[in-house]
Scaffold this motif. Structure first.
Motif, PDB file in Angstrom:
ATOM      1  N   LEU A 105       0.862  -1.172   0.000  1.00  0.00           N
ATOM      2  CA  LEU A 105       0.000   0.000   0.000  1.00  0.00           C
ATOM      3  C   LEU A 105       0.900   1.224   0.000  1.00  0.00           C
ATOM      4  CD1 LEU A 105      -3.046   0.352   0.152  1.00  0.00           C
ATOM      5  CD2 LEU A 105      -2.906   0.306   2.630  1.00  0.00           C
ATOM      6  N   LEU A 106       0.677   2.134  -0.955  1.00  0.00           N
ATOM      7  CA  LEU A 106       1.557   3.296  -1.113  1.00  0.00           C
ATOM      8  C   LEU A 106       0.750   4.581  -1.220  1.00  0.00           C
ATOM      9  CD1 LEU A 106       3.836   1.776  -3.912  1.00  0.00           C
ATOM     10  CD2 LEU A 106       4.451   2.002  -1.513  1.00  0.00           C
ATOM     11  N   THR A 107       1.351   5.676  -0.792  1.00  0.00           N
ATOM     12  CA  THR A 107       0.710   6.974  -1.041  1.00  0.00           C
ATOM     13  C   THR A 107       1.045   7.357  -2.485  1.00  0.00           C
ATOM     14  OG1 THR A 107       2.689   8.070  -0.269  1.00  0.00           O
ATOM     15  CG2 THR A 107       0.909   7.884   1.300  1.00  0.00           C
ATOM     16  N   GLN A 170      -2.702  18.278  -2.818  1.00  0.00           N
ATOM     17  CA  GLN A 170      -2.911  17.656  -1.502  1.00  0.00           C
ATOM     18  C   GLN A 170      -3.836  16.432  -1.581  1.00  0.00           C
ATOM     19  OE1 GLN A 170      -1.319  18.903   1.207  1.00  0.00           O
ATOM     20  NE2 GLN A 170      -0.395  20.305  -0.264  1.00  0.00           N
ATOM     21  N   SER A 171      -4.224  16.042  -2.797  1.00  0.00           N
ATOM     22  CA  SER A 171      -5.143  14.911  -2.927  1.00  0.00           C
ATOM     23  C   SER A 171      -4.634  13.709  -2.133  1.00  0.00           C
ATOM     24  CB  SER A 171      -5.257  14.545  -4.415  1.00  0.00           C
ATOM     25  OG  SER A 171      -5.525  13.161  -4.549  1.00  0.00           O
ATOM     26  N   ASP A 172      -5.525  13.140  -1.315  1.00  0.00           N
ATOM     27  CA  ASP A 172      -5.123  12.019  -0.451  1.00  0.00           C
ATOM     28  C   ASP A 172      -5.480  10.713  -1.176  1.00  0.00           C
ATOM     29  OD1 ASP A 172      -4.371  10.683   1.933  1.00  0.00           O
ATOM     30  OD2 ASP A 172      -6.473  10.594   2.548  1.00  0.00           O
ATOM     31  N   SER A 173      -4.701  10.417  -2.199  1.00  0.00           N
ATOM     32  CA  SER A 173      -4.966   9.223  -3.001  1.00  0.00           C
ATOM     33  C   SER A 173      -4.004   8.113  -2.593  1.00  0.00           C
ATOM     34  CB  SER A 173      -4.805   9.536  -4.485  1.00  0.00           C
ATOM     35  OG  SER A 173      -5.769  10.494  -4.872  1.00  0.00           O
ATOM     36  N   VAL A 174      -4.393   6.891  -2.904  1.00  0.00           N
ATOM     37  CA  VAL A 174      -3.647   5.715  -2.452  1.00  0.00           C
ATOM     38  C   VAL A 174      -3.477   4.761  -3.626  1.00  0.00           C
ATOM     39  CG1 VAL A 174      -3.729   3.766  -0.823  1.00  0.00           C
ATOM     40  CG2 VAL A 174      -4.740   5.938  -0.168  1.00  0.00           C
ATOM     41  N   PHE A 175      -2.371   4.029  -3.588  1.00  0.00           N
ATOM     42  CA  PHE A 175      -2.159   3.005  -4.614  1.00  0.00           C
ATOM     43  C   PHE A 175      -1.907   1.675  -3.923  1.00  0.00           C
ATOM     44  CE2 PHE A 175       0.793   0.806  -7.632  1.00  0.00           C
ATOM     45  CZ  PHE A 175      -0.196   0.484  -8.534  1.00  0.00           C
ATOM     46  N   ILE A 205     -13.243   8.722  -3.899  1.00  0.00           N
ATOM     47  CA  ILE A 205     -14.184   9.191  -4.919  1.00  0.00           C
ATOM     48  C   ILE A 205     -14.352   8.117  -5.984  1.00  0.00           C
ATOM     49  CG2 ILE A 205     -14.535  10.955  -6.720  1.00  0.00           C
ATOM     50  CD1 ILE A 205     -12.950  12.866  -4.847  1.00  0.00           C
ATOM     51  N   ILE A 206     -13.223   7.673  -6.489  1.00  0.00           N
ATOM     52  CA  ILE A 206     -13.257   6.706  -7.596  1.00  0.00           C
ATOM     53  C   ILE A 206     -12.066   5.762  -7.451  1.00  0.00           C
ATOM     54  CG2 ILE A 206     -11.887   8.198  -9.171  1.00  0.00           C
ATOM     55  CD1 ILE A 206     -13.777   7.314 -11.436  1.00  0.00           C
ATOM     56  N   SER A 207     -12.273   4.489  -7.791  1.00  0.00           N
ATOM     57  CA  SER A 207     -11.158   3.528  -7.777  1.00  0.00           C
ATOM     58  C   SER A 207     -11.013   2.935  -9.173  1.00  0.00           C
ATOM     59  CB  SER A 207     -11.409   2.389  -6.795  1.00  0.00           C
ATOM     60  OG  SER A 207     -11.933   2.865  -5.595  1.00  0.00           O
ATOM     61  N   VAL A 208      -9.757   2.765  -9.574  1.00  0.00           N
ATOM     62  CA  VAL A 208      -9.465   2.234 -10.914  1.00  0.00           C
ATOM     63  C   VAL A 208      -8.651   0.957 -10.733  1.00  0.00           C
ATOM     64  CG1 VAL A 208      -8.347   2.709 -13.116  1.00  0.00           C
ATOM     65  CG2 VAL A 208      -9.367   4.593 -11.814  1.00  0.00           C
ATOM     66  N   LEU A 209      -9.237  -0.153 -11.142  1.00  0.00           N
ATOM     67  CA  LEU A 209      -8.606  -1.454 -10.912  1.00  0.00           C
ATOM     68  C   LEU A 209      -8.192  -2.127 -12.213  1.00  0.00           C
ATOM     69  CD1 LEU A 209      -9.599  -4.283  -8.580  1.00  0.00           C
ATOM     70  CD2 LEU A 209      -9.698  -4.760 -11.005  1.00  0.00           C
ATOM     71  N   ARG A 210      -6.995  -2.646 -12.196  1.00  0.00           N
ATOM     72  CA  ARG A 210      -6.547  -3.477 -13.324  1.00  0.00           C
ATOM     73  C   ARG A 210      -6.030  -4.777 -12.709  1.00  0.00           C
ATOM     74  NH1 ARG A 210      -2.171  -6.612 -15.228  1.00  0.00           N
ATOM     75  NH2 ARG A 210      -2.488  -6.868 -17.446  1.00  0.00           N
ATOM     76  N   SER A 211      -6.447  -5.907 -13.292  1.00  0.00           N
ATOM     77  CA  SER A 211      -5.939  -7.176 -12.767  1.00  0.00           C
ATOM     78  C   SER A 211      -5.398  -8.020 -13.904  1.00  0.00           C
ATOM     79  CB  SER A 211      -7.040  -7.943 -12.031  1.00  0.00           C
ATOM     80  OG  SER A 211      -7.882  -8.582 -12.966  1.00  0.00           O
ATOM     81  N   ASN A 212      -4.652  -9.055 -13.546  1.00  0.00           N
ATOM     82  CA  ASN A 212      -4.252 -10.024 -14.574  1.00  0.00           C
ATOM     83  C   ASN A 212      -5.483 -10.880 -14.916  1.00  0.00           C
ATOM     84  OD1 ASN A 212      -4.513 -11.709 -12.401  1.00  0.00           O
ATOM     85  ND2 ASN A 212      -2.457 -12.549 -12.502  1.00  0.00           N
ATOM     86  N   ILE A 271      -4.561  -1.105  -7.896  1.00  0.00           N
ATOM     87  CA  ILE A 271      -5.729  -0.230  -7.743  1.00  0.00           C
ATOM     88  C   ILE A 271      -5.294   1.171  -7.332  1.00  0.00           C
ATOM     89  CG2 ILE A 271      -8.024   0.007  -6.674  1.00  0.00           C
ATOM     90  CD1 ILE A 271      -6.888  -3.092  -5.706  1.00  0.00           C
ATOM     91  N   TYR A 272      -5.803   2.125  -8.084  1.00  0.00           N
ATOM     92  CA  TYR A 272      -5.600   3.542  -7.734  1.00  0.00           C
ATOM     93  C   TYR A 272      -6.886   4.019  -7.079  1.00  0.00           C
ATOM     94  CZ  TYR A 272      -5.840   8.602  -8.642  1.00  0.00           C
ATOM     95  OH  TYR A 272      -6.012   9.957  -8.525  1.00  0.00           O
ATOM     96  N   PHE A 273      -6.776   4.545  -5.873  1.00  0.00           N
ATOM     97  CA  PHE A 273      -7.941   5.079  -5.163  1.00  0.00           C
ATOM     98  C   PHE A 273      -7.823   6.599  -5.179  1.00  0.00           C
ATOM     99  CE2 PHE A 273      -6.866   0.990  -3.251  1.00  0.00           C
ATOM    100  CZ  PHE A 273      -8.071   0.320  -3.251  1.00  0.00           C
ATOM    101  N   GLY A 274      -8.614   7.261  -5.997  1.00  0.00           N
ATOM    102  CA  GLY A 274      -8.533   8.714  -6.133  1.00  0.00           C
ATOM    103  C   GLY A 274      -9.338   9.383  -5.026  1.00  0.00           C
ATOM    104  N   GLY A 275      -8.639  10.076  -4.132  1.00  0.00           N
ATOM    105  CA  GLY A 275      -9.310  10.705  -2.989  1.00  0.00           C
ATOM    106  C   GLY A 275      -9.105  12.214  -2.957  1.00  0.00           C
ATOM    107  N   PRO A 276      -9.904  12.904  -2.143  1.00  0.00           N
ATOM    108  CA  PRO A 276      -9.810  14.372  -2.020  1.00  0.00           C
ATOM    109  C   PRO A 276      -8.719  14.762  -1.022  1.00  0.00           C
ATOM    110  CG  PRO A 276     -11.611  13.539  -0.678  1.00  0.00           C
ATOM    111  CD  PRO A 276     -10.993  12.340  -1.334  1.00  0.00           C
ATOM    112  N   PRO A 277      -8.389  16.057  -0.920  1.00  0.00           N
ATOM    113  CA  PRO A 277      -7.497  16.517   0.148  1.00  0.00           C
ATOM    114  C   PRO A 277      -8.155  16.277   1.512  1.00  0.00           C
ATOM    115  CG  PRO A 277      -7.764  18.208  -1.540  1.00  0.00           C
ATOM    116  CD  PRO A 277      -8.768  17.151  -1.845  1.00  0.00           C
ATOM    117  N   LEU A 278      -7.339  16.124   2.540  1.00  0.00           N
ATOM    118  CA  LEU A 278      -7.872  15.813   3.885  1.00  0.00           C
ATOM    119  C   LEU A 278      -8.835  16.878   4.392  1.00  0.00           C
ATOM    120  CD1 LEU A 278      -4.685  14.444   5.671  1.00  0.00           C
ATOM    121  CD2 LEU A 278      -6.746  13.154   5.050  1.00  0.00           C
TER     122      LEU A 278
END
Ligand code: GA4
Length: 324
Positions: A105-107, A170-175, A205-212, A271-278
């Protein structure tokens, strides 16, 4: 190991079949904004093609991820514990959730998540970071295009009302990189599934998933039935998150989903989790209230997160913010 309880009354809850009805949206078609809105209303979930993310970015990241997860456990653990960022194995979040999964899990907007990582990858950490950044900027661009098409489809102005939150510095997004090892000993024939990642909705807000090309992802329909999503390594799957549900005053639904383990093949997802600033206030957009009231009490993304990290994965995290 987490096992779903024995089949109860509803067989399809436990033995989902592949469902052909998931909306497939071609982002290169001018009329796709209407389909996007409908998909977010009906499922909170859809698949996109002609997404513009270069195949080589996906392949390079996949190969880095495979390399990482193939390292000895003693090495991977050096990139842990996930607090919340870093390497994790089986334990998900701080409140006792477990699954048949290991992950990183990464910022996305600072380097903090990579420090633990540099200790095992040495110089290669730099390459890993470049590959992740390259992938993330392409995926974020696509996510913003989708959000702008959604704003158009909803007839909201400005069209960057949602996307500007992801674009904010400042978007608080996660990968997240998830590796679900195969679980050969597990008997699927008894009608039970080994849980890879337990059911939940995504907070952002939105999650973008790619899998094998390994199956495992399931989504819950509005009637509560679970359906299996056929894997497709050339497309992206998009989830509406809790924050978008609130901003649309419940018109879009954040989709409940889970991953079941596979008995013979590894599943790898990014998965990219696109989030807002805190500090962002998460509230319905006035133009979507249709003269009615907000379904939610006002809260900031920071407040949501504080409460989310006290929750279990399957909890309804928006419950505490709903107006009675
Ligand atoms: C679910 C979606 C994302 O994977 C995640 C998860 C997070 C974590 O793994 O640290 C959480 C979970 C997720 C929601 C509730 C809390 C936090 C585990 C958990 C029990 C990274 C996220 O943003 O929320």
């Amino acid at each position: 190991m987490v096992v779903l309880s024995k089949p109860a009354l509803h067989k399809s809850k436990h033995c989902p079949t592949f469902f052909p009805g998931v909306p497939l949206i071609d982002l290169s078609k001018p009329d796709s904004k209407t389909q996007l809105v409908k998909a977010c209303e009906d499922f909170g979930f859809f698949k996109v093609i002609n997404h513009g993310v270069p195949v080589e970015f996906i392949k390079e990241l996949e190969s880095e991820a495979v390399k990482f997860f193939s390292l000895p456990m003693s090495d991977k653990e050096k990139a842990g514990p996930p607090d919340p960022f870093g390497y994790g194995d089986k334990k998900i979040g701080p409140n006792g959730d477990v699954g048949w999964v290991e992950y990183l899990l990464l910022t996305t907007n600072n380097q903090s998540g990579y420090q633990k990582f540099a200790s095992i990858f040495g110089e290669a950490a730099e390459n890993f970071r470049c590959v992740v950044n390259e992938y993330l900027s392409a995926v974020k661009k696509m996510a913003c295009e989708i959000l702008e098409m959604l704003a158009d489809g909803l007839k909201i102005q400005p069209r960057n009302v949602f996307s500007k939150l992801l674009m904010d510095e400042q978007s608080d997004s996660v990968f997240r990189l998830n590796h679900y090892p195969p679980c050969p000993d597990f008997q699927e024939s008894n009608g039970r599934n080994l849980i890879g990642f337990g059911e939940h909705t995504d907070p952002q807000i939105i999650s973008v998933l790619r899998s094998n090309n390994t199956s495992g992802l399931q989504i819950s329909l509005k009637d509560g039935n679970w359906i299996s999503i056929p894997p497709d390594q050339n497309s992206f799957f998009i989830n509406v998150g809790d924050s978008l549900q609130v901003m649309t005053n419940g018109r879009f639904k954040s989709v409940r989903h889970r991953v079941v383990a596979n008995s013979s093949k590894s599943r790898l997802s990014m998965i990219y989790f696109g989030g807002p600033p805190l500090s962002e206030k998460i509230a319905p957009l006035p133009s979507l209230m249709e003269g009615g009231d907000s379904l939610y009490k006002e809260f900031t993304w920071f407040e949501y997160k504080k409460s989310a990290y006290k929750s279990r994965l399957a909890d309804n995290r928006l419950g505490v913010f709903e107006k009675i």
